[in-house]
Scaffold this motif. Structure first.
Motif, short mmCIF file in Angstrom:
data_model
loop_
_atom_site.label_atom_id
_atom_site.label_comp_id
_atom_site.label_asym_id
_atom_site.label_seq_id
_atom_site.Cartn_x
_atom_site.Cartn_y
_atom_site.Cartn_z
N SER A 1 -2.88 3.76 5.21
CA SER A 1 -1.67 4.48 5.61
C SER A 1 -1.18 4.07 7.00
CB SER A 1 -1.92 5.99 5.59
OG SER A 1 -2.80 6.37 6.63
N HIS B 1 -8.31 4.01 -5.69
CA HIS B 1 -7.75 5.23 -5.10
C HIS B 1 -8.86 6.26 -4.89
CE1 HIS B 1 -4.30 3.39 -7.14
NE2 HIS B 1 -3.52 4.06 -6.30
N HIS C 1 -0.20 13.71 1.22
CA HIS C 1 -0.19 12.78 2.35
C HIS C 1 -0.95 11.50 2.04
CE1 HIS C 1 1.21 16.05 4.97
NE2 HIS C 1 0.29 16.80 4.39
N HIS C 2 -0.44 10.40 2.54
CA HIS C 2 -1.16 9.13 2.52
C HIS C 2 -2.03 9.13 3.78
CE1 HIS C 2 -0.73 4.43 2.13
NE2 HIS C 2 -1.98 4.85 1.96
N ILE D 1 -6.48 3.22 -1.70
CA ILE D 1 -5.46 4.17 -1.26
C ILE D 1 -6.08 5.56 -1.21
CG2 ILE D 1 -3.16 5.11 -1.72
CD1 ILE D 1 -3.25 2.01 -1.23
N ILE E 1 -5.52 9.52 -0.65
CA ILE E 1 -4.44 10.48 -0.81
C ILE E 1 -4.99 11.89 -0.57
CG2 ILE E 1 -2.72 11.42 -2.41
CD1 ILE E 1 -2.77 8.67 -3.83
N ARG F 1 -4.80 9.53 11.31
CA ARG F 1 -3.74 8.65 10.80
C ARG F 1 -2.61 8.49 11.83
NH1 ARG F 1 0.21 11.20 6.66
NH2 ARG F 1 0.86 12.09 8.64
N TRP G 1 0.80 -1.22 0.00
CA TRP G 1 0.00 0.00 0.00
C TRP G 1 0.84 1.28 0.00
CZ3 TRP G 1 -4.09 -2.05 3.97
CH2 TRP G 1 -4.98 -2.91 3.30
N PRO G 2 1.90 1.39 0.82
CA PRO G 2 2.73 2.60 0.73
C PRO G 2 3.38 2.77 -0.64
CG PRO G 2 3.14 1.45 2.79
CD PRO G 2 2.29 0.54 1.94
N PHE H 1 0.83 4.14 -2.98
CA PHE H 1 0.69 5.57 -2.68
C PHE H 1 1.79 6.36 -3.39
CE2 PHE H 1 2.51 8.88 0.09
CZ PHE H 1 1.54 9.86 -0.06
N GLU H 2 3.04 5.93 -3.22
CA GLU H 2 4.17 6.64 -3.83
C GLU H 2 4.05 6.69 -5.35
OE1 GLU H 2 6.45 8.45 -2.43
OE2 GLU H 2 5.91 7.92 -0.38
N CYS I 1 1.47 9.20 -6.25
CA CYS I 1 1.96 10.56 -5.96
C CYS I 1 2.72 11.13 -7.13
CB CYS I 1 2.87 10.55 -4.73
SG CYS I 1 1.97 10.48 -3.19
#
Length: 174
Positions: free
Chosen positions: A41, A98, A35-36, A51, A53, A118, A12-13, A16-17, A20
């Motif tokens: 997150s 997302h 931000h996630h 996800i 964001i 979070r 998952w991270p 996210f990246e 982004c």
């Protein structure tokens, strides 16, 4: 929309990246921070595999001009979608992957409440476990009724947000 809650996934991270980078290319100089947020997150927290964001922008009105570019990378624009001052985009109508919650940099309340929850869940593993267990229970009880799932979490989430905001304020005061 089917309600599916799964155990935490380490990708998952990374997802996210990856997203982004796409968003930064679209938002360009308008982007202040990104931000996630949401359950994906928080390491170890069971979640719907979507996800969330939170891009922070200079001007929320300028985001409206980016709708076509967001459509080109698979997002549907839904305007404020129930939260004044937000621009909400989602990717994947039936199989959502997302959700983008855009806020203007001076919208301290909405930005802070997302980050507070979070961060609170990241350091309070017992609360994170309770939340994950509740979500799993509700997803099993209401697999085809997203409204019932959301309603079932509502009291817990409201109390969690209040607790997290108090904790966050104390943490960032000093």
């Amino acid at each position: 929309m089917r309600v599916i809650v799964v155990d935490y996934h380490t990708e998952w991270p990374k997802l996210f990246e990856k997203e982004c980078q796409k968003l930064a290319a679209i938002f360009k100089n308008e982007l202040v921070d990104i931000h996630h947020i949401g359950s994906t997150s928080v390491e170890g927290l069971a979640a719907k595999p979507i996800i969330d964001i939170l891009p922070v922008v200079k001007s929320i009105e300028n985001v409206d001009a980016l709708t076509v570019k967001m459509n080109e990378i698979g997002y549907e624009a839904l305007g404020e979608f129930g939260i004044a001052g937000r621009r909400y985009f989602r990717k994947g109508e039936n199989l959502r992957t997302h959700q983008i919650h855009v806020f203007q940099e001076d919208n301290h309340y909405d930005i802070t409440r997302h980050l507070a929850v979070r961060d609170y869940l990241r350091v309070h593993s017992e609360k994170s476990k309770l939340y994950g267990d509740l979500k799993k229970k509700l997803a099993n009880a209401f697999p085809d009724e997203i409204e019932c799932y959301i309603d079932g979490k509502n009291l817990f989430v409201k109390a969690l947000e209040e607790e997290a905001l108090s904790w966050y304020e104390v943490k960032h005061r000093g």
